[in-house]
Structures are given as structure tokens and as C-alpha cells.
Design a protein around this motif. Structure first.
Motif, short mmCIF file in Angstrom:
data_model
loop_
_atom_site.label_atom_id
_atom_site.label_comp_id
_atom_site.label_asym_id
_atom_site.label_seq_id
_atom_site.Cartn_x
_atom_site.Cartn_y
_atom_site.Cartn_z
N GLN A 1 -18.13 32.05 -13.83
CA GLN A 1 -18.32 32.40 -15.23
C GLN A 1 -17.01 32.31 -16.00
O GLN A 1 -16.99 31.86 -17.15
N LEU A 2 -15.92 32.73 -15.39
CA LEU A 2 -14.61 32.65 -16.04
C LEU A 2 -14.24 31.19 -16.32
O LEU A 2 -13.78 30.85 -17.42
N LEU A 3 -14.46 30.33 -15.35
CA LEU A 3 -14.15 28.92 -15.52
C LEU A 3 -15.00 28.29 -16.62
O LEU A 3 -14.50 27.54 -17.47
N VAL A 4 -16.27 28.61 -16.63
CA VAL A 4 -17.19 28.07 -17.64
C VAL A 4 -16.81 28.56 -19.03
O VAL A 4 -16.75 27.78 -20.00
N ASP A 5 -16.54 29.85 -19.15
CA ASP A 5 -16.26 30.43 -20.47
C ASP A 5 -14.92 29.95 -21.03
O ASP A 5 -14.82 29.61 -22.21
N LYS A 6 -13.89 29.92 -20.20
CA LYS A 6 -12.55 29.60 -20.70
C LYS A 6 -12.39 28.12 -21.03
O LYS A 6 -11.64 27.76 -21.95
N LEU A 7 -13.07 27.25 -20.29
CA LEU A 7 -12.89 25.81 -20.49
C LEU A 7 -14.09 25.15 -21.16
O LEU A 7 -14.09 23.93 -21.37
N GLY A 8 -15.11 25.93 -21.49
CA GLY A 8 -16.28 25.35 -22.16
C GLY A 8 -17.04 24.38 -21.28
O GLY A 8 -17.52 23.34 -21.75
N LEU A 9 -17.19 24.71 -20.00
CA LEU A 9 -17.88 23.84 -19.06
C LEU A 9 -19.35 24.24 -18.91
O LEU A 9 -19.72 25.38 -19.20
N VAL A 10 -20.16 23.32 -18.43
CA VAL A 10 -21.57 23.60 -18.16
C VAL A 10 -21.93 23.02 -16.81
O VAL A 10 -21.32 22.06 -16.34
N ALA A 11 -22.95 23.62 -16.18
CA ALA A 11 -23.49 23.10 -14.92
C ALA A 11 -24.81 22.39 -15.21
O ALA A 11 -25.37 22.50 -16.31
N TYR A 12 -25.31 21.69 -14.22
CA TYR A 12 -26.59 21.00 -14.37
C TYR A 12 -27.69 22.02 -14.62
O TYR A 12 -27.82 23.01 -13.89
#
Length: 337
Positions: free
Chosen positions: A261-272
Motif C-alpha cells: 500500500q505504501l508503494l502504491v500510494d507514494k508512487l501512484g502505482l496500480v496492480a492488475y
């Protein structure tokens, strides 16, 4: 004999009440059916409108690219894959128990998968250089030669914690495209930390040569707080680059854990986007998804699936991504001219 007037009236009233109830239920059913039909028609029209808007945007991208004599990248895809190599042991107990020939045969199986799936770029974890416990040869170079990848970059992550014990392993990237600005970063979380990541920038001609940062990542297998610390280190470095990102590898954690969640939130990433993600570990009974592909918002998934080949204790993940916003892609192309 004749029925008393009171009984006749009661029967008539009962029949009239039954008719009223029947018509009320019928009216309710017809009204509900009409509402469902109208909702379905509205949803279909909205979907058609949305698809049409997307199609128009992509047609506009094609026209703009053609008018400017640029590449036509709107439907082009970047094919990415991640696999934990398990030091070449396949799904066996430990690589130190295998001969060099057995390890080469295991890596040959991996090379055959790479040739079959034909990814543009592959992220590898537990990828060995010459190491005493796994045949004393470079596994990444071997795979590159056997599977036809023109470019490779391997990072060593174990030396920072353990020093030179005759072991050399970490993460790596294989690519059919040139890898620019390649870097290797070991995590320095604790005395036993042998994890890290490598990152490179690539430019896919079919995507207009716009730069994309690709990261092969391996996080700690034991402690969630250590993984959290490692992700913070990763975020601090990746945030320095403005390029879209594809971060993939063995995260050793599920979606619910804070490090993802930290990685997704901080870098604006998404998973499939899926409600029932297939497991990747262990390969003989994959119950947990530990291996992930995350992408920036400028990109979007076309497909993703877990491979069922058992060439490691993890299963590989293969995905296709493309540029989400054709207009920004055309702008990127124009800026590169």
C-alpha cells in the motif's frame, strides 16, 4: 337451494380482491422488468459511449502521429515478466545439493519459457552470478545467451550484509531493448539483509521511444517491518525520476500488507484489477500471491496471467501494458524530436 345473499356477496368480494391482488402483482412485475430493461439499455449506451470515446481518442492519436511523421504507438504493448529463479534449483530443496549440470538443465527450462512467452523485459530475483552453491557460473548471462536477449543487467545484493563468502546473487533484468542508466541498490535494513533491486530505463520504439523505468525488486521474506523499511528506501529513489514506472518482482507479501500500500500510494502505482488474484507461491500449491506487477497511472494493463510452469518455488507472472493516455504519449514524442 340458493346461497344466502350475504354468502354470495362475500364470494364476489373475495374474487374481486383476488383479481386486484393479481393485477397489482402483475403491474409490479412489469414495472420492475421495465426498470431493469431501462437500466441495462442505459448501461450499454454508457459503455458504448465510453468505448467510443476511447476509440476516438486512439484514432486521434494515430492521426496525430501520422501527421507528425511519428511512430504509431497507440495500440503498442510492452510485454513484461517476473520470475524468482530460486538460484537455479527449480523447485528442489536447495541448490547446494545439485550438480552444475542439473542447475544448467533447470535454467534451460527457464530459457525455453522465455522463448515461448517472448517478453520484452524480464525481472529476475535470486539471480546468481558465479557462486559456490550454484555451479560457479553466471545464471543471468546463461539465460541471456540461451533465450536470445540482447541486453542484461545483474545486481549483487548479498555482499553488503555478508561480505564475500564465494556467493554472488541479487536481482536482474533481461531485455530485448537497450537498458539505460542501470543501477543496483542493496537494501541495508539489518545484518541479514541480502535483498535489493535493480532499475533501468528503456525506450520501446512501438511506444514512441518515451522512457519507462523498469524495476526488478526482491523484499525481505521474514519481517513485515523490514519490508516496510525497504519500500521506503525504494520510494525515495524512484520518486526522483519523472518517468512512468513498471515495478515487478518478489514482494514476499500479499496485497493487504502495508508495504504494498505504501508503494502504491507514494508512487501512484496500480496492480492488475482482479477480485480473485491467483497465487504464485509455493509453485506446487500456489496459495499466496507474493509476485506482483505494478505500473504507473500513465500506463494501463491489457492482460496479466500467472504461468503454470514449475521451474522455481515461485510461479512466473506475465503482463502486457500500454500507454493509457494517447495524447500525452504524442506530446512525449513531440518533445523527443
Amino acid at each position: 337451494a340458493t346461497c344466502p345473499p350475504v354468502a354470495v356477496n362475500a364470494q364476489i368480494a373475495k374474487r374481486q380482491a383476488s383479481r386486484r391482488l393479481f393485477f397489482q402483482v402483475l403491474g409490479l412485475a412489469l414495472g420492475l422488468a421495465l426498470c431493469v430493461t431501462l437500466f441495462a439499455m442505459t448501461a450499454e449506451r454508457f459503455a458504448v459511449f465510453t468505448r467510443g470515446d476511447s476509440d476516438r481518442s486512439r484514432r486521434q492519436c494515430l492521426r496525430s502521429a501520422s501527421e507528425d511523421n511519428l511512430a504509431r504507438p497507440c495500440e503498442a504493448k510492452l510485454r513484461v515478466m517476473t520470475l524468482n529463479l530460486a538460484h537455479g534449483r527449480s523447485d528442489r530443496f536447495h541448490q547446494v545439493l545439485l550438480s552444475e549440470d542439473e542447475i544448467r538443465n533447470n535454467l534451460e527450462d527457464v530459457a525455453n519459457i522465455l522463448k515461448r512467452e517472448a517478453p520484452d523485459v524480464v525481472a529476475l530475483q535470486e539471480a546468481d552470478g558465479p557462486s559456490r552453491w550454484s555451479g560457479l557460473f553466471d545464471h543471468v548471462r546463461y539465460l541471456s545467451d540461451r533465450s536470445g536477449f540482447s541486453h542484461a543487467f545483474r545486481g549483487t545484493h548479498n555482499l553488503a550484509a555478508w561480505g564475500d563468502l564465494g556467493l554472488d546473487y541479487g536481482t536482474a533484468l533481461l531485455s530485448r531493448l537497450p537498458l539505460e542508466k542501470s543501477r543496483s541498490r542493496p537494501f541495508v535494513s539489518n545484518w541479514r539483509c541480502t535483498k535489493g533491486y535493480v532499475t533501468s530505463t528503456l525506450r520501446l520504439p512501438e511506444l514512441g521511444n518515451c522512457p519507462i523505468d523498469v524495476v526488478s525488486l526482491h523484499l525481505d521474506f521474514l519481517n513485515p517491518s523490514v519490508r516496510q523499511s525497504q519500500v521506503k528506501q525504494l520510494v525515495d529513489e524512484l520518486a526522483l525520476s519523472p518517468h512512468p514506472k513498471v515495478v515487478l518482482g518478489d514482494f514476499n507479501c500479499s496485497w493487504e500488507e502495508g508495504c504494498l500500500q505504501l508503494l502504491v500510494d507514494k508512487l501512484g502505482l496500480v496492480a492488475y484489477p482482479t477480485l480473485d488474484a491467483p497465487g504464485t507461491f509455493p509453485s506446487n500449491d500456489p496459495r499466496r500471491q507474493l509476485d506482483w506487477v505494478l505500473i504507473s497511472g500513465e500506463l494501463e494493463f491489457v492482460t496479466q496471467h500467472v504461468l503454470d510452469d514449475r521451474v522455481s518455488d515461485h510461479l512466473g507472472v506475465l503482463a502486457e501494458v500500454r500507454w493509457r493516455d494517447p495524447e500525452s504519449l504524442v506530446r512525449c514524442q513531440v518533445e523527443l524530436r
